[in-house]
Motif scaffolding. Structure first.
Motif, mmCIF file in Angstrom:
data_model
loop_
_atom_site.group_PDB
_atom_site.id
_atom_site.type_symbol
_atom_site.label_atom_id
_atom_site.label_comp_id
_atom_site.label_asym_id
_atom_site.label_seq_id
_atom_site.Cartn_x
_atom_site.Cartn_y
_atom_site.Cartn_z
ATOM 1 N N VAL A 274 -64.763 -74.862 -10.093
ATOM 2 C CA VAL A 274 -64.432 -74.959 -8.673
ATOM 3 C C VAL A 274 -65.720 -75.118 -7.868
ATOM 4 N N ASP A 275 -65.618 -75.914 -6.835
ATOM 5 C CA ASP A 275 -66.829 -76.287 -6.092
ATOM 6 C C ASP A 275 -66.483 -76.371 -4.603
ATOM 7 N N ILE A 276 -67.300 -75.710 -3.818
ATOM 8 C CA ILE A 276 -67.042 -75.688 -2.374
ATOM 9 C C ILE A 276 -67.246 -77.084 -1.789
ATOM 10 N N ASP A 277 -66.353 -77.469 -0.887
ATOM 11 C CA ASP A 277 -66.426 -78.807 -0.303
ATOM 12 C C ASP A 277 -67.459 -78.845 0.821
ATOM 13 N N PHE A 278 -68.211 -79.878 0.841
ATOM 14 C CA PHE A 278 -69.207 -80.114 1.901
ATOM 15 C C PHE A 278 -70.040 -78.874 2.192
ATOM 16 N N PHE A 279 -70.439 -78.220 1.158
ATOM 17 C CA PHE A 279 -71.189 -76.982 1.361
ATOM 18 C C PHE A 279 -72.540 -77.237 2.014
ATOM 19 N N LYS A 280 -73.077 -78.401 1.709
ATOM 20 C CA LYS A 280 -74.358 -78.778 2.300
ATOM 21 C C LYS A 280 -74.273 -78.708 3.819
ATOM 22 N N GLY A 287 -77.194 -72.766 8.692
ATOM 23 C CA GLY A 287 -78.345 -72.146 8.033
ATOM 24 C C GLY A 287 -77.997 -71.628 6.646
ATOM 25 N N HIS A 288 -79.040 -71.447 5.849
ATOM 26 C CA HIS A 288 -78.822 -71.043 4.456
ATOM 27 C C HIS A 288 -78.303 -69.622 4.319
ATOM 28 N N LEU A 289 -78.647 -68.784 5.267
ATOM 29 C CA LEU A 289 -78.166 -67.398 5.150
ATOM 30 C C LEU A 289 -76.655 -67.356 5.308
ATOM 31 N N MET A 290 -76.167 -68.150 6.251
ATOM 32 C CA MET A 290 -74.712 -68.240 6.418
ATOM 33 C C MET A 290 -74.101 -68.854 5.167
ATOM 34 N N GLY A 291 -74.801 -69.853 4.617
ATOM 35 C CA GLY A 291 -74.332 -70.464 3.366
ATOM 36 C C GLY A 291 -74.173 -69.407 2.283
ATOM 37 N N ASP A 292 -75.173 -68.555 2.177
ATOM 38 C CA ASP A 292 -75.109 -67.475 1.188
ATOM 39 C C ASP A 292 -73.903 -66.573 1.438
ATOM 40 N N GLN A 293 -73.657 -66.296 2.716
ATOM 41 C CA GLN A 293 -72.527 -65.436 3.069
ATOM 42 C C GLN A 293 -71.200 -66.067 2.618
ATOM 43 N N VAL A 294 -71.091 -67.372 2.840
ATOM 44 C CA VAL A 294 -69.870 -68.076 2.432
ATOM 45 C C VAL A 294 -69.701 -67.977 0.906
ATOM 46 N N PHE A 343 -57.759 -69.517 0.676
ATOM 47 C CA PHE A 343 -59.157 -69.478 1.094
ATOM 48 C C PHE A 343 -59.388 -70.331 2.349
ATOM 49 N N SER A 344 -58.643 -71.431 2.440
ATOM 50 C CA SER A 344 -58.855 -72.326 3.596
ATOM 51 C C SER A 344 -58.442 -71.653 4.906
ATOM 52 N N GLN A 345 -57.661 -70.563 4.795
ATOM 53 C CA GLN A 345 -57.219 -69.897 6.027
ATOM 54 C C GLN A 345 -58.195 -68.831 6.519
ATOM 55 N N PHE A 348 -64.620 -68.074 9.195
ATOM 56 C CA PHE A 348 -65.994 -67.567 9.204
ATOM 57 C C PHE A 348 -66.527 -67.677 10.626
ATOM 58 N N THR A 349 -67.332 -66.716 11.021
ATOM 59 C CA THR A 349 -67.922 -66.859 12.351
ATOM 60 C C THR A 349 -69.441 -66.803 12.252
ATOM 61 N N HIS A 350 -70.046 -67.613 13.097
ATOM 62 C CA HIS A 350 -71.498 -67.654 13.140
ATOM 63 C C HIS A 350 -71.884 -67.821 14.599
ATOM 64 N N ASN A 351 -72.573 -66.814 15.141
ATOM 65 C CA ASN A 351 -72.798 -66.759 16.599
ATOM 66 C C ASN A 351 -71.450 -66.974 17.296
ATOM 67 N N GLU A 352 -71.366 -68.012 18.116
ATOM 68 C CA GLU A 352 -70.099 -68.266 18.820
ATOM 69 C C GLU A 352 -69.142 -69.107 17.974
ATOM 70 N N ALA A 353 -69.723 -69.801 16.984
ATOM 71 C CA ALA A 353 -68.925 -70.789 16.262
ATOM 72 C C ALA A 353 -67.985 -70.151 15.242
ATOM 73 N N CYS A 354 -66.878 -70.834 15.019
ATOM 74 C CA CYS A 354 -65.879 -70.353 14.065
ATOM 75 C C CYS A 354 -65.521 -71.533 13.176
ATOM 76 N N PHE A 355 -65.551 -71.316 11.862
ATOM 77 C CA PHE A 355 -65.260 -72.452 10.984
ATOM 78 C C PHE A 355 -64.558 -71.987 9.709
ATOM 79 N N SER A 356 -63.948 -72.941 9.014
ATOM 80 C CA SER A 356 -63.341 -72.587 7.733
ATOM 81 C C SER A 356 -63.876 -73.535 6.662
ATOM 82 N N VAL A 357 -63.664 -73.130 5.432
ATOM 83 C CA VAL A 357 -64.258 -73.857 4.314
ATOM 84 C C VAL A 357 -63.183 -74.070 3.248
#
Ligand code: GH3
Ligand code: MG
Length: 538
Positions: A274-280, A287-294, A343-345, A348-357
């Protein structure tokens, strides 16, 4: 009698003939002519005590005697004469070749990353460390350096404090969390060798500190010690520190166990990659720290939502493997679909932004005795590729016959005006095979013919070996154009630069080259290096 002059003449003549033949365009060469050429080399080289040349020409001669071909096409002749081309290159450059007597880089050599904007320092450190048989990548630009750090995961990081844009401490903070999990030893170097700076370096997570000017002897010994400890660490740990799930090493052990169980019980089991989509994009945007969190949250989500007999492993980067014992491919597909949806539901929040993966999965179900671990794994990998191709956030379960795997494509280009080097590199590249990747190799004699080619424009990953100095268009200009092009992100670029040319190296690195090798290079070393780079970027 001084044989040197005659040796040089022989090499020059051989080189001229080879150059003529390598440049063949559609014409053919009679076997008889090749025979005569090799025969004369063999005779003369014997007289001149050039043992290696004599041996190679004799071997080629006896091979030729067993060939039934009457005429040679350029491409076949190139392949056939490769040992000779390699020898000529090495001879011509032997007086300048570094590392000729030092330890030669091998494929398991540790990888060291140096980040310093002082290019003379960079070149010096790279030379000294590579002489030990280690592989070194260098960066002057902190942004690119951090990216490369996450991609390549070096075994040791050497970091200067004073850098443009960001200082070494900031870089350290950015990568620190990751660093501690992987135990990547970090050595800071600086002009400022005062107590405060040293303390600050250690507080920020450096493992070692060297004031400039650096005592090279001590430096090499320390780096060696750090590398040894890193190796011991890597070998002793089975849990991935970042995500707290089993790591790749444990996966290898346990897959063997699953296969043995299967041979006994005949109960099918499924292996999923299994591989996260568009993780880059997550990294690039947040940022990479958020990436690590995901990554952490992802691994924990899967762990919580699979059965207790299923196991998740971190395979590398943002790729994980899940093994589902006693599970048919329909069951595995159903479970994975539930996991993907769940998982898609998650928000994730980062500062003000909210996103899903989302993530994609490829599965292979082992249900036949003849399938090997490698084949099953390849099957899962091809399925994953298919899932990505079909739009991501989905699972595919291809049960392919072992030879019919869909392959990823990696374009490779060599741009060099010297035909000997071009041919040599093409031969080296053609001898490399990488699991599940189709290498699409092309050579170009100048920048424009490369830049205008379809090959250069294709929207696939691209590894470019680029000569720094070329007549028609300078290599640096080609580099710049590639970096400004719309596929810039897809490129990894290795520059071939002149040994003494600090300016050229400096400009290449500043323009975004990923790595450089100084000409003349040691052919065997370059081969190992290219193999490693290709394996890392696949
Ligand atoms: P795709 O949907 O095709 O899988 O695209 P992608 O962007 O997920 O895949 P790609 O392989 O292009 O990029 C994976 C990125 O993951 C590249 C690398 O920098 C990043 N990465 C690898 N390991 C780590 C890690 O431990 N932490 C962080 N933050 N990033 C990592
Ligand atoms: Mg991905």
């Amino acid at each position: 009698m001084d044989l040197q002059k005659y040796k040089n003449i022989l090499f020059q003549n051989t080189k001229n003939k080879l150059t003529e033949w390598l440049s063949l365009n559609g014409e053919t060469i009679l076997t008889e002519e090749v025979y005569r050429f090799l025969h004369s080399i063999k005779g003369t080289s014997g007289t001149l005590q050039l043992d290696e040349l004599m041996q190679i020409s004799s071997e080629l001669l006896s091979k030729l005697e067993n060939e039934e071909i009457e005429k040679w096409r350029g491409i076949d002749l190139n392949a056939f004469l490769h040992p000779l081309v390699k020898l000529i290159y090495n001879y011509e450059n032997s007086s300048n070749l570094v590392n000729l007597n030092g330890t030669v880089l091998n494929s398991s050599a540790p990888l060291i990353q140096i980040i310093d904007d002082d290019v003379s320092m960079l070149i010096l450190l790279k030379d000294v460390l590579e002489e030990k048989g280690w592989m070194v990548i260098t960066n002057t630009n902190p942004e690119i350096a951090v990216k490369q750090y996450f991609e390549m995961k070096p075994d040791c990081l050497i970091l200067d404090i004073h850098l443009p844009q960001k200082d070494g401490f900031q870089i350290l903070q950015e990568i620190q969390q990751h660093n501690e999990k992987y135990f990547i030893p970090t050595i800071m170097i600086s002009i400022n060798n005062n107590k405060e700076t040293r303390i600050k370096a250690y507080q920020n997570g450096a493992d070692d500190f060297f004031g400039k000017p650096i005592d090279m002897e001590e430096f090499v010994v320390k780096v060696n010690r750090h590398l040894q400890r890193k190796k011991i660490f890597d070998q002793s740990v089975l849990i991935d520190e970042l995500t707290q799930v089993y790591n790749r090493k444990f996966l290898v052990d346990s897959l063997q166990r699953f296969f043995l169980d299967f041979k006994r019980t005949k109960q099918p089991f499924s292996i999923s990659i299994v591989d996260i989509d568009f993780f880059k994009k997550v990294n690039d945007t947040y940022g990479h720290l958020m990436g690590d969190q995901v990554l952490r949250d992802f691994a924990q989500y899967i762990k919580r939502n699979i059965r207790s007999l299923d196991i998740i492993y971190r395979y590398g980067g943002e790729e994980f493997v899940i093994v589902f014992p006693n599970t048919t491919s329909e069951d595995a597909k159903r479970r994975l679909n539930e996991l993907i949806k769940g998982f898609s539901q998650i928000k994730f929040t980062h500062n003000e932004a909210c996103f899903s993966v989302t993530f994609s999965a490829g599965t292979y179900t082992v249900k036949d005795d003849f399938v090997t671990i490698t084949e099953a794994f390849k099957g899962a990998d091809s399925s994953l590729y298919e899932a990505k191709r079909l739009g991501r956030a989905r699972v595919e379960c291809l049960q392919l016959t072992p030879n019919a795997y869909q392959k990823n494509i990696l374009n490779i280009s060599v741009v060099d005006d010297d035909i000997i080097i071009r041919t040599l590199l093409a031969q080296i590249l053609e001898s490399i095979t990488i699991d599940n990747i189709e290498l699409n190799i092309k050579v170009f004699e100048n920048g424009p013919s490369f830049l205008n080619s379809e090959h250069a424009k294709e929207d696939v990953s691209h590894f470019l070996i680029l000569d720094g100095i070329m007549p028609v268009m300078d290599g640096l200009e080609v580099l710049q154009k590639v970096k400004q092009g719309k596929n810039a992100q897809k490129y990894k670029i290795l520059m071939l630069t002149g040994r003494k040319s600090k300016d050229e190296i400096e400009r290449a690195l500043r323009l975004g080259a990923d790595d450089y090798v100084t000409k003349p290079f040691n052919v065997t070393e370059l081969q190992v290096r290219i193999e490693r780079i290709l394996n890392m970027i696949k």
